[in-house]
Design an enzyme around this catalytic site. Sequence first.
Site, PDB file in Angstrom:
ATOM      1  N   ASP A   1      61.204  99.933 -43.939  1.00  0.00           N
ATOM      2  CA  ASP A   1      61.029 101.192 -43.215  1.00  0.00           C
ATOM      3  C   ASP A   1      59.541 101.388 -42.938  1.00  0.00           C
ATOM      4  OD1 ASP A   1      62.263 103.906 -42.370  1.00  0.00           O
ATOM      5  OD2 ASP A   1      60.534 104.471 -43.592  1.00  0.00           O
TER       6      ASP A   1
ATOM      7  N   HIS B   1      61.240 110.525 -46.019  1.00  0.00           N
ATOM      8  CA  HIS B   1      60.294 110.188 -44.945  1.00  0.00           C
ATOM      9  C   HIS B   1      59.058 109.488 -45.498  1.00  0.00           C
ATOM     10  CE1 HIS B   1      62.447 111.912 -41.583  1.00  0.00           C
ATOM     11  NE2 HIS B   1      62.621 113.030 -42.257  1.00  0.00           N
TER      12      HIS B   1
END
Length: 567
Positions: free
Chosen positions: A26, A167
């Site tokens: 990610d 996040h």
Amino acid sequence: MRSVQAQLAFDELGTPLRDTTFVVFDLETTGAPPGPSGITEIGAVKVRGGEVLGEFATLVNPGMVIPPQIVSLTGITQAMVYDAPPIEEVLPAFLEFIEGAVLVAHNSGFDTSHMRAACEGHGYVWPKPTVVCTVRLARRIVPRDEVGRYNLTALALLFGARTRPTHRALDDARATVDVLHGLLERVGNLGVHSLEELMGYLPEVTVAQRAKRHLAADLPSAPGVYLFKGPKDEVLYVGTAKDLRRRVRTYFTGSEGRSRIREMVALAERVDHVVCAHALEAEVRELRLIAAHRPAYNRRSKNRHQGWWIGLTDEAFPRLSVVRLPRPGVLGPFRNQADARTTADTLAGASGLRTCTQRISPRSPNGTPCVLAELGRCGAPCAGRQSVEEYGPAVESVSGLIAGLDGRPLHTAAAHVERLAAGRHFEQAARHRDELAGLIRALGRAHRQASLASIGELIAAGPDGAGGWELAVIRYGRLASAGVARRGVPPMPVVETLVASAETVLPEPGPLHGAPPEEVGVLLRWLARPGVRLVRTTRPWAEPAAVAGWQGWLNLVADAHSLEHVG
């Protein structure tokens, strides 16, 4: 529910999912579009058979300001990335971490496009791995009424992920691992047990792709280059593989989702191949075959010239010009004309060279000074304010910098950035900083490539991962011969055989002595791999001492403190 697609035959099962190495990764970014800058964090988890094999996590200095809304979303502030490495320093370790693995990401198009653009922007080759997108897979097998939305938070909750998405790159990668395992368990219940079946299960596979699986039947399970050929025996596409048979099969099972590739497969009537000693030889042969055949479906075929170069003109008051053909004393190559022109302007401003294109007579100059002369950035030789002798030091400093013997223009440019920053002219300082960083990167790349290309013969050996050695004979920046000494085989007799049968390479004029820039770049990256050793060389391999510390200049420019406080 849709019916399950037919399973592959037993001999086509390929890699069982339990034996497949996945790297789930990610990224966090500044919100900027994919490019050489903008990544702020990378997190990755390597798994196989449900077991975590390793993790990769680092903050990244994005080379630009992080917008407040992104700071609010991710919690990553400018101060946190101030001392973080730039992406060009992170890429080698990340590419090594993902080597040989299947990449997995949630909305993989976003993450892979940023990594691919970063690689292209800093001279690294994106390895074109097989990619699994957990969003696409979830949409294929999880009913919407069960999950509501297909975002990572919803899927992590559905599959009971042990890590909550935040996040932040590593947290989100860990959560995606659990989502992937949950999805694989579901497709396993539907009879999908191999990587090839998994990729074929995704919806983009066309009937035309599946109908041509037989084209891979006779390919060997060996490293090499494959060539898709069309109805007129034309080469449609060239690629490389560590396992030719397995890689080419993926074109017919859906792992290639690009519409152009599906179109190419529909046209293809056969697949030829060239078995190579190792991946380095395959990558070099791919470059050469693309240059020779210009396949319609290879993006590299679109612009095959030798790049752009910067050199001094041959006149009484030389200036820098951008040229297509390399000659002794030029700087490059640059991928496009715009980058070359920007670098030429930066170098001219740092050295005091004129930028006008008029020819100036040393005996009777009759020009009118331009605005640069009024600003003190040009000595105005056009108006007779500067003699050939007075102009000479600027020319010498540029020639010396290109040759790696003189760093004065870098000092001048760095001092200018500092003056602008001290005067709080932040936007101008940022622009000049970026231009100087581009010049330094160009110099470092050019000196590395020219240094390797100047060696008549260099023999190197890299570990093959099984106790043996991958061998390469490099002559004037070209791969002249390649081979392998397997574990237990004395390497030196193999080296002598490779040298005796190596291609004869005659040097040509220019910084790279006729070697293609892309090939020199491939060889340099291979030589820089951990464990690669020099067996022997006809002369020492070294970069110019005056600029061997060019990375230090990049750090100096990146540390322009005022630019970290814009806004």
